[in-house]
Write a protein that holds these residues in place. Structure first.
Motif, short mmCIF file in Angstrom:
data_model
loop_
_atom_site.label_atom_id
_atom_site.label_comp_id
_atom_site.label_asym_id
_atom_site.label_seq_id
_atom_site.Cartn_x
_atom_site.Cartn_y
_atom_site.Cartn_z
N GLU A 1 0.53 -1.29 0.17
CA GLU A 1 0.18 -0.02 -0.04
C GLU A 1 1.04 1.20 -0.11
O GLU A 1 0.46 2.40 -0.71
CB GLU A 1 -0.60 0.02 1.31
N HIS A 2 2.01 1.89 0.78
CA HIS A 2 2.88 2.26 0.54
C HIS A 2 4.42 2.87 -0.41
O HIS A 2 4.55 3.31 -0.02
CB HIS A 2 3.14 2.63 2.15
N GLY A 3 4.44 1.67 -0.74
CA GLY A 3 4.81 1.37 -1.80
C GLY A 3 7.26 1.19 -2.03
O GLY A 3 6.81 2.14 -2.03
N ILE A 4 6.33 0.40 -0.68
CA ILE A 4 7.39 0.38 0.24
C ILE A 4 8.93 -0.23 -0.51
O ILE A 4 9.92 -0.09 -0.90
CB ILE A 4 7.88 -0.11 1.03
N LEU A 5 8.18 -1.34 -1.92
CA LEU A 5 9.97 -2.24 -2.87
C LEU A 5 8.42 -1.93 -3.86
O LEU A 5 7.57 -1.91 -3.84
CB LEU A 5 9.11 -3.37 -2.19
N GLU A 6 9.43 -2.54 -4.90
CA GLU A 6 9.59 -1.50 -6.59
C GLU A 6 8.13 -2.56 -6.66
O GLU A 6 8.80 -3.87 -6.35
CB GLU A 6 10.81 -1.68 -7.47
N ASP A 7 7.90 -2.47 -7.82
CA ASP A 7 6.80 -3.09 -7.91
C ASP A 7 7.66 -4.55 -8.60
O ASP A 7 8.96 -3.88 -9.51
CB ASP A 7 6.25 -2.65 -8.96
N GLY A 8 6.99 -5.57 -8.70
CA GLY A 8 7.93 -6.95 -9.80
C GLY A 8 8.85 -7.15 -8.57
O GLY A 8 9.69 -8.52 -9.18
N TYR A 9 8.98 -6.33 -7.38
CA TYR A 9 10.17 -7.14 -6.15
C TYR A 9 9.97 -8.77 -6.04
O TYR A 9 8.79 -9.17 -6.10
CB TYR A 9 10.37 -6.81 -5.10
N VAL A 10 11.11 -9.55 -6.40
CA VAL A 10 11.16 -10.33 -6.15
C VAL A 10 12.10 -10.86 -4.31
O VAL A 10 13.07 -10.82 -4.70
CB VAL A 10 11.78 -11.64 -7.21
N ASN A 11 11.35 -11.89 -3.94
CA ASN A 11 11.66 -12.51 -2.73
C ASN A 11 13.44 -12.94 -3.08
O ASN A 11 13.58 -13.20 -4.20
CB ASN A 11 11.47 -13.28 -2.18
N PRO A 12 14.56 -12.38 -2.33
CA PRO A 12 16.22 -13.22 -2.56
C PRO A 12 15.58 -14.55 -3.02
O PRO A 12 16.57 -15.11 -3.54
CB PRO A 12 16.52 -13.00 -1.47
N GLU A 13 15.19 -15.37 -2.22
CA GLU A 13 15.05 -17.06 -2.40
C GLU A 13 14.29 -17.20 -3.26
O GLU A 13 15.09 -18.46 -4.03
CB GLU A 13 14.42 -17.66 -1.21
N ASP A 14 13.93 -16.51 -3.94
CA ASP A 14 12.74 -16.99 -6.17
C ASP A 14 13.52 -16.15 -7.12
O ASP A 14 13.46 -16.86 -7.48
CB ASP A 14 11.33 -16.53 -5.36
N ARG A 15 14.78 -15.81 -6.39
CA ARG A 15 15.22 -14.83 -7.97
C ARG A 15 16.06 -16.08 -8.78
O ARG A 15 15.99 -15.45 -9.79
CB ARG A 15 16.41 -13.79 -6.96
N ASP A 16 16.22 -16.68 -8.29
CA ASP A 16 16.89 -17.53 -9.36
C ASP A 16 16.10 -18.72 -10.65
O ASP A 16 16.52 -18.44 -11.65
CB ASP A 16 17.88 -19.06 -8.35
N SER A 17 15.24 -18.11 -9.85
CA SER A 17 13.82 -19.08 -10.82
C SER A 17 13.04 -17.46 -11.67
O SER A 17 12.36 -18.39 -12.84
CB SER A 17 13.04 -19.45 -9.98
N HIS A 18 13.70 -17.00 -11.72
CA HIS A 18 13.23 -15.39 -12.51
C HIS A 18 14.09 -15.22 -13.00
O HIS A 18 15.38 -14.71 -12.71
CB HIS A 18 12.75 -15.02 -11.72
N PRO A 19 13.80 -14.46 -14.59
CA PRO A 19 15.09 -13.89 -15.26
C PRO A 19 15.50 -12.94 -15.21
O PRO A 19 15.35 -11.78 -13.78
CB PRO A 19 14.08 -14.26 -16.31
#
Length: 104
Positions: A86-104
């Motif tokens: 709601e407060h936009g603290i993380l950028e849109d599309g942020y991926v959790n560090p543990e999930d980053r390897d599975s995303h391009p």
């Protein structure tokens, strides 16, 4: 011998007789993160409180067989996630560090 002054704690750390209890380290971290983000001005604490009330209320209003087991800090994390979005603290599309390897 060196004179070392005592560590200064936030007043709630030494005066709160009903201190939070944590069963797991992730619960302590979620608690600390919610408090710290508010204290650093990312959102008013009342926003988090209201979202937590909303999340718990939704759980209470759900049919008993759909609720799952009561886990207070699960609601805490859900409320924290909602307030962060709601407060936009993380950028849109942020991926959790543990999930980053599975995303391009």
């Amino acid at each position: 011998m060196t004179d070392v002054s005592p560590v200064k704690l936030h007043p709630s750390c030494v005066t709160d007789r009903n201190q939070p209890v944590f069963d797991e380290e992730w619960q302590r971290r979620a608690f600390g993160l919610a408090v710290a983000l508010s204290e650093f001005g990312h959102y008013p604490w009342v926003d988090f409180q209201q979202e937590l009330i909303t999340k718990i209320g939704a759980w209470e209003d759900a049919p008993t067989d759909a609720r799952g087991r009561w886990e207070y800090y699960e609601h805490w994390v859900a409320a924290l996630g909602a307030v962060v979005r709601e407060h936009g603290i993380l950028e849109d599309g942020y991926v959790n560090p543990e999930d980053r390897d599975s995303h391009p």
